[in-house]
Design a protein around this motif. Structure first.
Motif, PDB file in Angstrom:
ATOM      1  N   GLU A 195     -21.705  75.110 -22.067  1.00  0.00           N
ATOM      2  CA  GLU A 195     -21.007  76.280 -21.533  1.00  0.00           C
ATOM      3  C   GLU A 195     -21.701  77.585 -21.916  1.00  0.00           C
ATOM      4  O   GLU A 195     -21.480  78.602 -21.269  1.00  0.00           O
ATOM      5  CB  GLU A 195     -19.555  76.304 -22.037  1.00  0.00           C
ATOM      6  CG  GLU A 195     -18.642  75.274 -21.392  1.00  0.00           C
ATOM      7  CD  GLU A 195     -18.363  75.568 -19.930  1.00  0.00           C
ATOM      8  OE1 GLU A 195     -18.431  76.750 -19.525  1.00  0.00           O
ATOM      9  OE2 GLU A 195     -18.076  74.607 -19.187  1.00  0.00           O
ATOM     10  N   PHE A 196     -22.544  77.570 -22.976  1.00  0.00           N
ATOM     11  CA  PHE A 196     -23.204  78.823 -23.369  1.00  0.00           C
ATOM     12  C   PHE A 196     -24.709  78.678 -23.611  1.00  0.00           C
ATOM     13  O   PHE A 196     -25.390  79.658 -23.948  1.00  0.00           O
ATOM     14  CB  PHE A 196     -22.537  79.424 -24.612  1.00  0.00           C
ATOM     15  CG  PHE A 196     -22.652  78.600 -25.863  1.00  0.00           C
ATOM     16  CD1 PHE A 196     -23.720  78.769 -26.732  1.00  0.00           C
ATOM     17  CD2 PHE A 196     -21.672  77.676 -26.200  1.00  0.00           C
ATOM     18  CE1 PHE A 196     -23.818  78.028 -27.895  1.00  0.00           C
ATOM     19  CE2 PHE A 196     -21.757  76.926 -27.359  1.00  0.00           C
ATOM     20  CZ  PHE A 196     -22.833  77.109 -28.215  1.00  0.00           C
ATOM     21  N   VAL A 197     -25.242  77.498 -23.472  1.00  0.00           N
ATOM     22  CA  VAL A 197     -26.691  77.273 -23.605  1.00  0.00           C
ATOM     23  C   VAL A 197     -27.260  76.953 -22.225  1.00  0.00           C
ATOM     24  O   VAL A 197     -26.679  76.136 -21.501  1.00  0.00           O
ATOM     25  CB  VAL A 197     -26.971  76.111 -24.583  1.00  0.00           C
ATOM     26  CG1 VAL A 197     -28.459  75.788 -24.625  1.00  0.00           C
ATOM     27  CG2 VAL A 197     -26.473  76.454 -25.981  1.00  0.00           C
ATOM     28  N   PRO A 198     -28.382  77.604 -21.836  1.00  0.00           N
ATOM     29  CA  PRO A 198     -29.221  78.515 -22.621  1.00  0.00           C
ATOM     30  C   PRO A 198     -28.655  79.930 -22.695  1.00  0.00           C
ATOM     31  O   PRO A 198     -27.905  80.367 -21.818  1.00  0.00           O
ATOM     32  CB  PRO A 198     -30.546  78.500 -21.853  1.00  0.00           C
ATOM     33  CG  PRO A 198     -30.136  78.249 -20.439  1.00  0.00           C
ATOM     34  CD  PRO A 198     -28.971  77.312 -20.507  1.00  0.00           C
ATOM     35  N   HIS A 199     -29.078  80.636 -23.755  1.00  0.00           N
ATOM     36  CA  HIS A 199     -28.689  82.033 -23.959  1.00  0.00           C
ATOM     37  C   HIS A 199     -29.849  82.752 -24.643  1.00  0.00           C
ATOM     38  O   HIS A 199     -30.467  82.202 -25.568  1.00  0.00           O
ATOM     39  CB  HIS A 199     -27.442  82.117 -24.829  1.00  0.00           C
ATOM     40  CG  HIS A 199     -26.892  83.508 -24.939  1.00  0.00           C
ATOM     41  ND1 HIS A 199     -27.403  84.444 -25.808  1.00  0.00           N
ATOM     42  CD2 HIS A 199     -25.886  84.126 -24.260  1.00  0.00           C
ATOM     43  CE1 HIS A 199     -26.725  85.577 -25.671  1.00  0.00           C
ATOM     44  NE2 HIS A 199     -25.801  85.405 -24.737  1.00  0.00           N
TER      45      HIS A 199
END
Length: 273
Positions: free
Chosen positions: A168-172
């Motif tokens: 849900e948040f990778v990649p960042h």
């Protein structure tokens, strides 16, 4: 002629008559044992044990004695559990789940992995509590339906939930080289990065009073590759998420998505990715 506002009032009145408010579930002495310390709020039982806050999707936040009177509450971040204008985040989560106000945040059926999702915001929320209550409703479905237990007893479900929460948040941009490493681990190809990950282990402290620096991304990689010897996997995932510097809205979106993934991985029967 009946006006729209009066119809809304009639609908709310009917909903309040059908609604059964949640009981107070705390300790009578207003003390709870948590991490070796007693937590106390002397003002807590005076108005909020006799007339506790409650919530439902139809009525929103309301006091138990007046369910037909709606309130807009905001999160408290100080020492108070409850006030006339707001609640601590964990109280709003409990009420959303249908477990009632309590002096103890962990009192009740939720366990380590589920509880640690909310370390993404360090259990503090200063905004509108309505989305927090809706998030609590999802938690109640997950826990009360047995999903929490099924995930805890099945490594495939647990790793699957962790992986979906991470994706849900990778990649960042804020995670640098770790993006590719964690993505490969999510894809089942994490072993090729074993040597690189070992090089990222923080050095041992050189002074007796110093503590070793924690690197939650290492723990996350270990959970995904099945090499972990640590407990509390969701705590490390939440800590890694905080490294992205999320806004309040982004944090709420991630926590909600993570609990929805838990619902999927915890449902009865076979689960596929």
């Amino acid at each position: 002629m009946t006006t729209v506002p009066s119809r809304a009032l009639e609908a709310r009145s009917a909903a309040s008559r059908a609604h059964r408010c949640q009981p107070y579930t705390g300790y009578d002495d207003v003390r709870s044992w948590h991490h070796g310390k007693f937590l106390a709020d002397p003002e807590f039982p005076i108005p909020y044990k006799r007339d506790p806050w409650c919530w439902s999707t139809e009525l929103g936040f309301h006091r138990s004695r007046t369910p037909d009177v709606p309130h807009q509450l905001t999160g408290l971040t100080g020492r108070k559990f409850v006030s006339s204008k707001g609640l601590q985040m964990w109280q709003a989560l409990r009420i959303g789940a249908g477990w009632g106000i309590s002096t103890d945040p962990c009192r009740g059926p939720w366990k380590e992995q589920t509880w640690r999702v909310f370390e993404a915001v360090s259990y503090c929320w200063s905004g509108d509590l309505e989305p927090v209550a809706h998030l609590g409703r999802l938690v109640g479905r997950h826990v009360n339906g047995g999903g929490q237990t099924r995930i805890a007893q099945d490594d495939t479900r647990l790793v699957g939930w962790f992986r979906d929460a991470i994706l849900e948040f990778v990649p960042h941009p804020g995670l640098g080289e770790w993006n590719d490493v964690l993505l490969r681990a999510c894809d089942g190809q994490g072993e090729q990065d074993s040597d690189w990950v070992k090089q990222q282990i923080p050095p041992a402290p050189t002074r007796r009073w110093q503590q070793r620096r924690e690197e939650p991304r290492i723990y996350v990689w270990e959970y995904l590759t099945g090499t972990s010897s640590h407990n509390g996997g969701m705590r490390s995932i939440s800590a890694t998420f905080r490294m992205t510097g999320p806004t309040d809205i982004q944090a709420m979106a991630w926590m909600t998505a993570t609990v929805r993934h838990a619902l999927r991985w915890g449902r009865p029967g076979p689960v596929t990715a």
